[in-house]
Scaffold this active site. Structure first.
Site, PDB file in Angstrom:
ATOM      1  N   SER A 103      54.521  47.010  37.375  1.00 15.77           N
ATOM      2  CA  SER A 103      53.770  48.223  38.019  1.00 15.77           C
ATOM      3  C   SER A 103      55.100  48.770  38.580  1.00 15.77           C
ATOM      4  CB  SER A 103      52.846  47.812  38.989  1.00 15.77           C
ATOM      5  OG  SER A 103      52.202  49.112  39.370  1.00 15.77           O
TER       6      SER A 103
ATOM      7  N   HIS B 186      52.197  49.820  34.357  1.00 19.04           N
ATOM      8  CA  HIS B 186      51.356  51.034  35.029  1.00 19.04           C
ATOM      9  C   HIS B 186      52.050  52.179  34.963  1.00 19.04           C
ATOM     10  CE1 HIS B 186      49.164  47.657  37.603  1.00 19.04           C
ATOM     11  NE2 HIS B 186      48.621  47.683  36.263  1.00 19.04           N
TER      12      HIS B 186
ATOM     13  N   ASP C 225      47.155  43.290  39.817  1.00 17.04           N
ATOM     14  CA  ASP C 225      46.731  43.163  38.635  1.00 17.04           C
ATOM     15  C   ASP C 225      47.694  42.222  37.700  1.00 17.04           C
ATOM     16  OD1 ASP C 225      45.375  44.060  36.169  1.00 17.04           O
ATOM     17  OD2 ASP C 225      46.951  45.672  35.627  1.00 17.04           O
TER      18      ASP C 225
END
Length: 336
Positions: free
Chosen positions: A157, A184, A277
């Protein structure tokens, strides 16, 4: 609590005012200055020390790339890049210079104000470092033995594009295992990131396509508009977003699918990023007998995702960023 101090840098007054208007309704954020080029931004930062800089790339006098490099050397601050959609490669070059994240200009409008403000708040709290610190590039100790690696899945991310570049650029052109990546990222930016990484690596890096067969020596970047997984036939499949989904694309979905399909032949890697996540997915890799690796805190821009994974006890190895690529190369060479 004092409000978050923001500097907006863009050669367009209209763009600067739009961003200022988006932030104006939140009492926790205050735009303390605007600049039309990188040189003026540097002078302002030296005087006022904002908490975060929102910066365009294409500017006169001093462009965003040079300004980012100077900021990270002289007064390291969180930097959010906002750029035109067709300048993605340049934007990712900015990330490799120290910017935390990139957003396309078309995504910055009143309909997405809440998400934009949330992003600014989150990034402003990051303690940035002058450059992403890796290890020595020399494996410190061998990874645990496992069955033959079949697919490597990477979750990332905030700070991920630069971390991915470090890892992938250290892998040989004949790397014998396909790599799938869930990073992401803003919608429609995976093509630009794939081209940027492809130019920096010996491996082939590409945006993934539905029903595409996985090939050795190729890196597949998931689009953010859908969630990527792999099938029993080792092909790319996409799952649509669902109401309530928070992360795009989902790292958990990708890691879990690789674990379930490849079992002990799965390798899961969780890199820098906010939130959790990928934690459920990397635990699934461990449950299925696969190898799990987390980036260490010292080399992470944000240690949130790796920390959450480490705290579950499902991570086999915690490695400096610079060691991950060489360790993967050593792992697959033992298989040949």
């Amino acid at each position: 609590m004092a409000p978050i101090k923001v500097l907006v840098v863009d050669d367009s007054m209209m763009a600067r005012e739009l961003i200022a208007d988006l932030l104006a309704d939140d009492r926790e954020v205050r735009v303390i200055g605007q600049a039309g080029n990188g040189r003026d931004a540097l002078a302002f930062i030296a005087r006022q020390r904002p908490d975060i800089v929102i910066m365009d790339i294409e500017m006169p006098v001093m462009n965003g790339i040079e300004a980012i490099e100077r900021i990270m050397k002289e007064n390291a601050l969180p930097i959010l890049v906002v750029t035109a959609r067709d300048d993605a490669e340049t934007a990712f070059t900015a990330i490799s210079g120290g910017a935390l994240e990139v957003l396309p200009k078309p995504d910055i409008d009143m309909t997405r104000a809440a998400e934009f403000v949330r992003k600014v708040k989150l990034l402003s709290r990051i303690r940035v470092i002058r450059h992403i610190r890796g290890g020595t590039g020399v494996p410190r100790c061998p990874l645990p033995a496992q069955n033959r690696a079949e697919v490597i899945a990477i979750a990332a991310s905030t700070g991920g594009p630069g971390a991915l570049c470090t890892i992938l650029s250290r892998l040989p052109a004949d790397f014998p295992v396909p790599i799938v990546v869930s990073q992401h990222i803003s919608d429609n930016f995976e093509q630009g990131m794939a081209r940027w990484l492809n130019d920096a690596c010996r491996l082939r890096v590409k945006a993934a396509r539905a029903s595409e067969q996985l090939c050795c020596g190729t890196v597949y970047i998931s689009p953010s508009e859908t969630h990527m997984a792999i099938s029993h036939a080792r092909k790319i499949i996409f799952h649509p977003r669902q109401p309530g989904d928070i992360y795009f694309p989902s790292c958990d979905i990708l890691l879990s699918s690789v674990a379930d399909i490849c079992g002990s032949g799965s390798v899961g890697i969780i890199l820098t990023g906010m939130g959790n996540d990928g934690v459920r997915g990397i635990c699934r890799v461990r449950e299925q007998g696969g190898l799990t690796i987390a980036q260490d805190e010292a080399s992470s821009v944000v240690f949130g995702m790796p920390r959450a994974a480490v705290e579950t006890g499902c991570v086999s190895r915690i490695l400096p960023l610079g060691d991950i690529g060489p360790q993967l190369t050593a792992l697959v060479r033992k298989q040949s």
